[in-house]
Design a protein around this motif. Structure first.
Motif, PDB file in Angstrom:
ATOM      1  N   SER A 121       0.807  -1.225   0.000  1.00 11.61           N
ATOM      2  CA  SER A 121       0.000   0.000   0.000  1.00 11.61           C
ATOM      3  C   SER A 121       0.833   1.264   0.000  1.00 11.61           C
ATOM      4  O   SER A 121       0.291   2.362   0.016  1.00 11.61           O
ATOM      5  N   PHE A 122       2.138   1.124  -0.006  1.00 14.61           N
ATOM      6  CA  PHE A 122       2.978   2.322  -0.043  1.00 14.61           C
ATOM      7  C   PHE A 122       3.924   2.249  -1.229  1.00 14.61           C
ATOM      8  O   PHE A 122       4.169   1.187  -1.793  1.00 14.61           O
ATOM      9  N   ASP A 123       4.476   3.399  -1.609  1.00 16.93           N
ATOM     10  CA  ASP A 123       5.373   3.483  -2.757  1.00 16.93           C
ATOM     11  C   ASP A 123       6.798   3.197  -2.287  1.00 16.93           C
ATOM     12  O   ASP A 123       7.503   4.068  -1.789  1.00 16.93           O
ATOM     13  N   TYR A 124       7.212   1.954  -2.449  1.00 14.89           N
ATOM     14  CA  TYR A 124       8.537   1.521  -1.983  1.00 14.89           C
ATOM     15  C   TYR A 124       9.654   2.324  -2.650  1.00 14.89           C
ATOM     16  O   TYR A 124      10.591   2.796  -1.990  1.00 14.89           O
ATOM     17  N   ASP A 125       9.586   2.473  -3.963  1.00 18.70           N
ATOM     18  CA  ASP A 125      10.648   3.169  -4.678  1.00 18.70           C
ATOM     19  C   ASP A 125      10.761   4.625  -4.230  1.00 18.70           C
ATOM     20  O   ASP A 125      11.872   5.165  -4.125  1.00 18.70           O
ATOM     21  N   ASP A 126       9.625   5.247  -3.960  1.00 20.21           N
ATOM     22  CA  ASP A 126       9.652   6.628  -3.481  1.00 20.21           C
ATOM     23  C   ASP A 126      10.314   6.708  -2.107  1.00 20.21           C
ATOM     24  O   ASP A 126      11.106   7.619  -1.831  1.00 20.21           O
ATOM     25  N   MET A 127      10.013   5.740  -1.234  1.00 18.85           N
ATOM     26  CA  MET A 127      10.609   5.733   0.099  1.00 18.85           C
ATOM     27  C   MET A 127      12.126   5.583   0.015  1.00 18.85           C
ATOM     28  O   MET A 127      12.872   6.326   0.672  1.00 18.85           O
ATOM     29  N   LYS A 129      15.674   7.392   9.299  1.00 20.14           N
ATOM     30  CA  LYS A 129      14.622   6.874  10.183  1.00 20.14           C
ATOM     31  C   LYS A 129      13.373   7.761  10.110  1.00 20.14           C
ATOM     32  O   LYS A 129      12.239   7.258  10.130  1.00 20.14           O
ATOM     33  N   ASP A 130      13.568   9.082  10.006  1.00 21.60           N
ATOM     34  CA  ASP A 130      12.423   9.989   9.885  1.00 21.60           C
ATOM     35  C   ASP A 130      11.613   9.678   8.633  1.00 21.60           C
ATOM     36  O   ASP A 130      10.372   9.736   8.653  1.00 21.60           O
ATOM     37  N   VAL A 131      12.308   9.329   7.537  1.00 19.13           N
ATOM     38  CA  VAL A 131      11.614   8.958   6.296  1.00 19.13           C
ATOM     39  C   VAL A 131      10.810   7.678   6.528  1.00 19.13           C
ATOM     40  O   VAL A 131       9.644   7.581   6.145  1.00 19.13           O
ATOM     41  N   LEU A 132      11.441   6.691   7.154  1.00 17.62           N
ATOM     42  CA  LEU A 132      10.756   5.434   7.433  1.00 17.62           C
ATOM     43  C   LEU A 132       9.491   5.656   8.249  1.00 17.62           C
ATOM     44  O   LEU A 132       8.449   5.032   7.971  1.00 17.62           O
ATOM     45  N   MET A 133       9.556   6.546   9.248  1.00 14.28           N
ATOM     46  CA  MET A 133       8.412   6.756  10.123  1.00 14.28           C
ATOM     47  C   MET A 133       7.208   7.313   9.364  1.00 14.28           C
ATOM     48  O   MET A 133       6.055   7.133   9.787  1.00 14.28           O
ATOM     49  N   ASN A 134       7.451   7.986   8.235  1.00 13.22           N
ATOM     50  CA  ASN A 134       6.348   8.497   7.414  1.00 13.22           C
ATOM     51  C   ASN A 134       5.599   7.367   6.705  1.00 13.22           C
ATOM     52  O   ASN A 134       4.463   7.560   6.259  1.00 13.22           O
ATOM     53  N   TYR A 135       6.252   6.204   6.575  1.00 19.05           N
ATOM     54  CA  TYR A 135       5.670   5.068   5.846  1.00 19.05           C
ATOM     55  C   TYR A 135       5.343   3.893   6.750  1.00 19.05           C
ATOM     56  O   TYR A 135       4.717   2.939   6.302  1.00 19.05           O
ATOM     57  N   ILE A 136       5.776   3.951   8.015  1.00 19.47           N
ATOM     58  CA  ILE A 136       5.758   2.763   8.859  1.00 19.47           C
ATOM     59  C   ILE A 136       4.380   2.132   9.002  1.00 19.47           C
ATOM     60  O   ILE A 136       4.236   0.914   9.058  1.00 19.47           O
ATOM     61  N   ARG A 163       7.917  -4.294  10.551  1.00 18.17           N
ATOM     62  CA  ARG A 163       8.144  -3.006  11.207  1.00 18.17           C
ATOM     63  C   ARG A 163       9.243  -3.069  12.257  1.00 18.17           C
ATOM     64  O   ARG A 163      10.152  -2.230  12.274  1.00 18.17           O
ATOM     65  N   LEU A 164       9.172  -4.057  13.161  1.00 16.49           N
ATOM     66  CA  LEU A 164      10.138  -4.150  14.252  1.00 16.49           C
ATOM     67  C   LEU A 164      11.553  -4.341  13.720  1.00 16.49           C
ATOM     68  O   LEU A 164      12.504  -3.701  14.204  1.00 16.49           O
ATOM     69  N   GLU A 165      11.703  -5.195  12.712  1.00 15.73           N
ATOM     70  CA  GLU A 165      13.030  -5.436  12.135  1.00 15.73           C
ATOM     71  C   GLU A 165      13.604  -4.167  11.526  1.00 15.73           C
ATOM     72  O   GLU A 165      14.794  -3.866  11.687  1.00 15.73           O
ATOM     73  N   LEU A 166      12.774  -3.375  10.835  1.00 14.03           N
ATOM     74  CA  LEU A 166      13.229  -2.125  10.227  1.00 14.03           C
ATOM     75  C   LEU A 166      13.631  -1.113  11.295  1.00 14.03           C
ATOM     76  O   LEU A 166      14.644  -0.414  11.155  1.00 14.03           O
ATOM     77  N   LEU A 167      12.857  -1.034  12.361  1.00 14.41           N
ATOM     78  CA  LEU A 167      13.177  -0.097  13.447  1.00 14.41           C
ATOM     79  C   LEU A 167      14.472  -0.497  14.149  1.00 14.41           C
ATOM     80  O   LEU A 167      15.274   0.374  14.531  1.00 14.41           O
TER      81      LEU A 167
END
Length: 364
Positions: free
Chosen positions: A292-298, A312-319, A327-331
């Motif tokens: 549901s999110f744009d992976y390439d944009d992220m 990390k701030d970018v990730l939090m916009n998509y989390i 989610r936990l692994e990425l964080l």
């Protein structure tokens, strides 16, 4: 010689290697004085009987050499020499000498290599679709086969195409106008007969991907020219391989729909109102992505940042749009990267690479 003992006046045998030297051996045979006198009396007109005696004498000496070699456990004699000597009382002798050895046939372990490359371009319309290049090579030659997806199940007899390889240095190697032929061309996935790739094995080992540009193809119904320019795949090779494993060997693009048109995973662009792809027949409803999110944009936004904290701030916009099991692994990756960055310097590229690896299977 009998008993499979090899003999040479030289020091080696072609395609064999000497495993053991067993010693010098000799064999001799004597002809009586009557033979010498009869030969001297008429040198220009020696009788066949005297020739036979001389040949028998040689054979006798050789048999003694053979017996001596066998006694030592040899299977060959090297450096063989034959000499003639006059003996006391006017008799005549033949002496044969050599070195007894053990030899073995050389085992030629020819190095071979196998490589498979996904094709990183494709055609949007209904033509045989190249999907994989298969290379098998040794130091003498490299053979190439190409697999094509045959949506229409046409009886493809031959395809003429150029092959463009890219190596690890991003250099191009182009083999033009290769004729691929098929033993069975009326199935969905057809594989060409092996043909000369016209590259060395070292070139083959450096290759990372391939493109196929079709010129024409032949069926029992005629020859069809292909004037379309193929489209390059937008995914990385690594993601393309994972994508094909999940969606099929002909998959090249992510499903997209802007309301007016939609792009099938086979790459064909269809009208918005059509429910099935005009080329591969896949249903649009079955292809709607779960992402549901744009992976390439992220990832693009992450690469524009300078520190892991900013990433990390970018990730939090998509989390919230990412599946909970990731989610936990990425964080954890972000927190670890922030800590390492304090002592080891910039960790941006390492962190982004880990993010891509976590989401690779999810996004395929």
């Amino acid at each position: 010689m009998a008993n499979n003992i090899l003999v040479t006046t030289g020091s080696t045998f072609q395609d064999y290697e000497i495993k053991e030297y067993l010693g010098i051996i000799t064999g001799q045979a004597i002809l009586g004085s009557n033979f010498v006198r009869s030969l001297a009396a008429s040198v220009s007109d020696a009788s066949e009987r005297e020739d036979a005696k001389l040949e028998k004498c040689r054979e006798g000496a050789m048999e003694k050499v053979e017996a001596a070699a066998l006694k030592l456990g040899a299977n060959a004699v090297i450096g063989m020499r034959m000499t003639y000597a006059s003996c006391e009382g006017g008799s005549f002798g033949i002496i044969i000498s050599g070195t007894a050895v053990k030899i073995e046939k050389k085992v030629c372990l020819e190095r071979t290599r196998h490589k498979e490359l996904v094709v990183t371009n494709y055609y949007m319309r209904l033509v045989p679709k190249p999907v994989k290049v298969i290379l098998d090579g040794n130091v003498r030659e490299v053979e190439m086969k190409v697999q094509f997806y045959n949506y229409n199940l046409d009886n493809i007899l031959a395809i003429r195409a150029s092959v463009e390889f890219t190596n690890l240095y991003d250099e191009r190697l182009v083999i033009r106008d290769v004729d691929f032929t098929f033993e069975k061309g009326n199935v969905s996935l057809i594989e060409a007969e092996a043909t000369d790739a016209k590259i060395s094995m070292n070139d083959m080992l450096l290759l990372k991907d391939a493109k196929i540009i079709i010129n024409k193809y032949a069926t029992p119904n005629g020859v069809f020219a292909v004037s379309d320019t193929p489209v390059d795949v937008t995914m990385t090779v690594k993601r393309l391989i994972a994508y094909k494993e999940k969606h099929g060997v002909d998959a090249v693009e992510k499903y997209r729909n802007d309301g007016m048109i939609w792009t099938c995973i086979c790459g064909h662009i269809n009208e918005g109102g059509s429910e099935e792809c005009a080329v591969c027949g896949r249903k649009q409803s079955d292809m709607k992505t779960e992402v549901s999110f744009d992976y390439d944009d992220m990832i693009s936004r992450m690469k524009a940042k300078n520190t892991v904290a900013e990433i990390k701030d970018v990730l939090m916009n998509y989390i919230k749009e990412i599946d909970s099991k990731y989610r936990l692994e990425l964080l954890e990756i972000m927190e670890s990267g922030i800590q390492y960055e304090k002592t080891r310097g910039n960790m941006k590229d390492t962190v982004i690479e880990k993010v891509e690896k976590v989401l690779e299977d999810y996004l395929a």
